[in-house]
Design a protein around this motif. Sequence first.
Motif, PDB file in Angstrom:
ATOM      1  N   ARG A   1      -8.155  -0.451  -4.224  1.00  0.00           N
ATOM      2  CA  ARG A   1      -7.099   0.507  -3.901  1.00  0.00           C
ATOM      3  C   ARG A   1      -6.479   1.084  -5.173  1.00  0.00           C
ATOM      4  NH1 ARG A   1      -5.530   4.569  -1.002  1.00  0.00           N
ATOM      5  NH2 ARG A   1      -3.357   4.523  -0.292  1.00  0.00           N
ATOM      6  N   LEU A   2      -6.216   0.251  -6.148  1.00  0.00           N
ATOM      7  CA  LEU A   2      -5.674   0.730  -7.416  1.00  0.00           C
ATOM      8  C   LEU A   2      -6.627   1.712  -8.079  1.00  0.00           C
ATOM      9  CD1 LEU A   2      -4.274  -2.634  -8.824  1.00  0.00           C
ATOM     10  CD2 LEU A   2      -2.896  -0.646  -8.160  1.00  0.00           C
ATOM     11  N   ASP A   3      -7.906   1.388  -8.038  1.00  0.00           N
ATOM     12  CA  ASP A   3      -8.911   2.267  -8.627  1.00  0.00           C
ATOM     13  C   ASP A   3      -8.941   3.614  -7.908  1.00  0.00           C
ATOM     14  OD1 ASP A   3     -11.217   2.615 -10.512  1.00  0.00           O
ATOM     15  OD2 ASP A   3     -12.307   2.830  -8.615  1.00  0.00           O
ATOM     16  N   ALA A   4      -8.859   3.577  -6.588  1.00  0.00           N
ATOM     17  CA  ALA A   4      -8.891   4.821  -5.819  1.00  0.00           C
ATOM     18  C   ALA A   4      -7.678   5.693  -6.110  1.00  0.00           C
ATOM     19  CB  ALA A   4      -8.961   4.504  -4.320  1.00  0.00           C
ATOM     20  N   LEU A   5      -6.534   5.056  -6.368  1.00  0.00           N
ATOM     21  CA  LEU A   5      -5.312   5.803  -6.650  1.00  0.00           C
ATOM     22  C   LEU A   5      -5.151   6.166  -8.125  1.00  0.00           C
ATOM     23  CD1 LEU A   5      -2.812   3.763  -4.440  1.00  0.00           C
ATOM     24  CD2 LEU A   5      -3.648   6.085  -3.987  1.00  0.00           C
ATOM     25  N   GLY A   6      -6.015   5.621  -8.973  1.00  0.00           N
ATOM     26  CA  GLY A   6      -5.930   5.903 -10.397  1.00  0.00           C
ATOM     27  C   GLY A   6      -4.772   5.217 -11.089  1.00  0.00           C
ATOM     28  N   LEU A   7      -4.385   4.030 -10.598  1.00  0.00           N
ATOM     29  CA  LEU A   7      -3.266   3.287 -11.146  1.00  0.00           C
ATOM     30  C   LEU A   7      -3.763   2.079 -11.931  1.00  0.00           C
ATOM     31  CD1 LEU A   7      -0.892   3.212  -8.037  1.00  0.00           C
ATOM     32  CD2 LEU A   7      -0.619   4.635 -10.092  1.00  0.00           C
ATOM     33  N   THR A   8      -3.205   1.876 -13.117  1.00  0.00           N
ATOM     34  CA  THR A   8      -3.439   0.637 -13.852  1.00  0.00           C
ATOM     35  C   THR A   8      -2.325  -0.345 -13.501  1.00  0.00           C
ATOM     36  OG1 THR A   8      -2.240   1.442 -15.788  1.00  0.00           O
ATOM     37  CG2 THR A   8      -4.617   1.845 -15.700  1.00  0.00           C
ATOM     38  N   VAL A   9      -2.420  -1.580 -14.011  1.00  0.00           N
ATOM     39  CA  VAL A   9      -1.521  -2.620 -13.514  1.00  0.00           C
ATOM     40  C   VAL A   9      -1.246  -3.667 -14.590  1.00  0.00           C
ATOM     41  CG1 VAL A   9      -3.444  -3.970 -12.559  1.00  0.00           C
ATOM     42  CG2 VAL A   9      -1.136  -4.267 -11.611  1.00  0.00           C
TER      43      VAL A   9
ATOM     44  N   ASP B   1       0.829  -1.207   0.000  1.00  0.00           N
ATOM     45  CA  ASP B   1       0.000   0.000   0.000  1.00  0.00           C
ATOM     46  C   ASP B   1       0.864   1.259   0.000  1.00  0.00           C
ATOM     47  OD1 ASP B   1      -2.866   0.916   0.151  1.00  0.00           O
ATOM     48  OD2 ASP B   1      -2.024   2.022   1.850  1.00  0.00           O
ATOM     49  N   ASP B   2       1.985   1.219   0.738  1.00  0.00           N
ATOM     50  CA  ASP B   2       2.890   2.366   0.740  1.00  0.00           C
ATOM     51  C   ASP B   2       3.520   2.559  -0.634  1.00  0.00           C
ATOM     52  OD1 ASP B   2       2.368   2.838   3.422  1.00  0.00           O
ATOM     53  OD2 ASP B   2       4.121   1.730   4.119  1.00  0.00           O
ATOM     54  N   ALA B   3       3.888   1.459  -1.284  1.00  0.00           N
ATOM     55  CA  ALA B   3       4.476   1.545  -2.616  1.00  0.00           C
ATOM     56  C   ALA B   3       3.489   2.145  -3.610  1.00  0.00           C
ATOM     57  CB  ALA B   3       4.933   0.163  -3.080  1.00  0.00           C
ATOM     58  N   LEU B   4       2.251   1.702  -3.572  1.00  0.00           N
ATOM     59  CA  LEU B   4       1.246   2.216  -4.498  1.00  0.00           C
ATOM     60  C   LEU B   4       0.977   3.696  -4.252  1.00  0.00           C
ATOM     61  CD1 LEU B   4      -1.303  -0.747  -4.444  1.00  0.00           C
ATOM     62  CD2 LEU B   4       0.498  -0.297  -6.128  1.00  0.00           C
ATOM     63  N   ALA B   5       0.879   4.086  -2.973  1.00  0.00           N
ATOM     64  CA  ALA B   5       0.658   5.498  -2.655  1.00  0.00           C
ATOM     65  C   ALA B   5       1.821   6.354  -3.148  1.00  0.00           C
ATOM     66  CB  ALA B   5       0.466   5.670  -1.156  1.00  0.00           C
ATOM     67  N   LEU B   6       3.041   5.854  -2.996  1.00  0.00           N
ATOM     68  CA  LEU B   6       4.212   6.580  -3.484  1.00  0.00           C
ATOM     69  C   LEU B   6       4.125   6.797  -4.990  1.00  0.00           C
ATOM     70  CD1 LEU B   6       7.232   7.581  -3.158  1.00  0.00           C
ATOM     71  CD2 LEU B   6       7.861   5.208  -3.689  1.00  0.00           C
ATOM     72  N   LEU B   7       3.822   5.745  -5.736  1.00  0.00           N
ATOM     73  CA  LEU B   7       3.777   5.858  -7.190  1.00  0.00           C
ATOM     74  C   LEU B   7       2.677   6.812  -7.643  1.00  0.00           C
ATOM     75  CD1 LEU B   7       4.442   2.159  -8.262  1.00  0.00           C
ATOM     76  CD2 LEU B   7       6.070   4.041  -7.973  1.00  0.00           C
ATOM     77  N   ALA B   8       1.534   6.754  -6.969  1.00  0.00           N
ATOM     78  CA  ALA B   8       0.452   7.678  -7.311  1.00  0.00           C
ATOM     79  C   ALA B   8       0.864   9.116  -7.012  1.00  0.00           C
ATOM     80  CB  ALA B   8      -0.811   7.301  -6.548  1.00  0.00           C
ATOM     81  N   ASP B   9       1.508   9.340  -5.878  1.00  0.00           N
ATOM     82  CA  ASP B   9       1.939  10.692  -5.515  1.00  0.00           C
ATOM     83  C   ASP B   9       2.970  11.236  -6.499  1.00  0.00           C
ATOM     84  OD1 ASP B   9       0.277  10.702  -3.327  1.00  0.00           O
ATOM     85  OD2 ASP B   9       1.860  10.259  -1.863  1.00  0.00           O
ATOM     86  N   LEU B  10       3.826  10.359  -7.007  1.00  0.00           N
ATOM     87  CA  LEU B  10       4.860  10.789  -7.948  1.00  0.00           C
ATOM     88  C   LEU B  10       4.314  11.051  -9.349  1.00  0.00           C
ATOM     89  CD1 LEU B  10       7.819   8.419  -6.955  1.00  0.00           C
ATOM     90  CD2 LEU B  10       7.621  10.870  -6.484  1.00  0.00           C
ATOM     91  N   GLY B  11       3.105  10.572  -9.628  1.00  0.00           N
ATOM     92  CA  GLY B  11       2.488  10.818 -10.923  1.00  0.00           C
ATOM     93  C   GLY B  11       2.556   9.680 -11.907  1.00  0.00           C
TER      94      GLY B  11
END
Length: 329
Positions: free
Chosen positions: A68-76, A28-38
Amino acid sequence: MTPEALPPSTTSLHFGYGTNGLADLRLDDALALLADLGYDGVGLTLDHMHLDPLAPDLAARTRRLAHRLDALGLTVTVETGARYVLDPRRKHGPSLLDPDPDDRARRVDLLIRGVRVAADLGAHAVHCFSGVTPAGTDTDTAWKRLAEALTPVLDAATTAGIPLAVEPEPGHLLATLEDFHHLRRVLGAPHHLCLTLDIGHCQCLEPLPPADCVRAAAPWLRHVQIEDMRRGIHEHLPLGDGEIDFPPVLAALSAAGYQGLTVVELPRHSHAGPHFAELSLPFLRRAAATAAVSRASTPPTEPRPSVPPSTPLLAPPGEPSATPEGSTS
């Protein structure tokens, strides 16, 4: 304009970072970091420290991750190259080429689990590789084992509608793009058998430059891994530390209409993962902006002749890597 200020709209490409390069962080920390970085997405390696494919309640944990991915706007994209997820004593073991059919079946089971996870996450693809040919195994036997082992995985991928993106890996049985085409022919060119292209591996041992490898691979391309590398040395390097000219590579990906993730692959730099994640995205955006400026200033050329998808586009493979590593090492 500084690299950090470059907007995502500079390129049509979608950039991600691999969790195997963030192994010291909670998922979860890794995903939040990547979302924050853009970042646009994540290359998710199924492993014990993140999404353990062998632990109980995989489906429930996958559903929570999807939210969680959806909330952060990250694809995978789902990657399956964890070092010791199946065997605590053999890196990347067992493989699809192991002499023991029960061991091969364990790897097949992992890949099928990966397909299910990918379907539940809405992933672009599932990544895999062949493995190293075991000592005492002749090449024909190794290819036969690989084809037989991948058949049920491809069946699962076809049912799920998920591309199975095989990665040519230095030192493996399937090491080059030409080897990928050999596998396609052996299996009868199934629709869901696709390609992971590692840009560093192209620099390491393919006969064509990385940008030409992209153009050659485009019809089958479903996942891209990116890092720097030097010719003949299989060592994943931070972007800018090797020999690759990145703007032409990104221009080729964009011109090919590639819409999957281009994922930074730095597993051996995981001890400083947040640092390299922060540096890598501005580097890629700057390279993409350079590519866009170059394209805009270049006069149009005659279109390249089309080549049937069944035709291999590469010369014979280059020499093997001097230092076998494995992209998920």
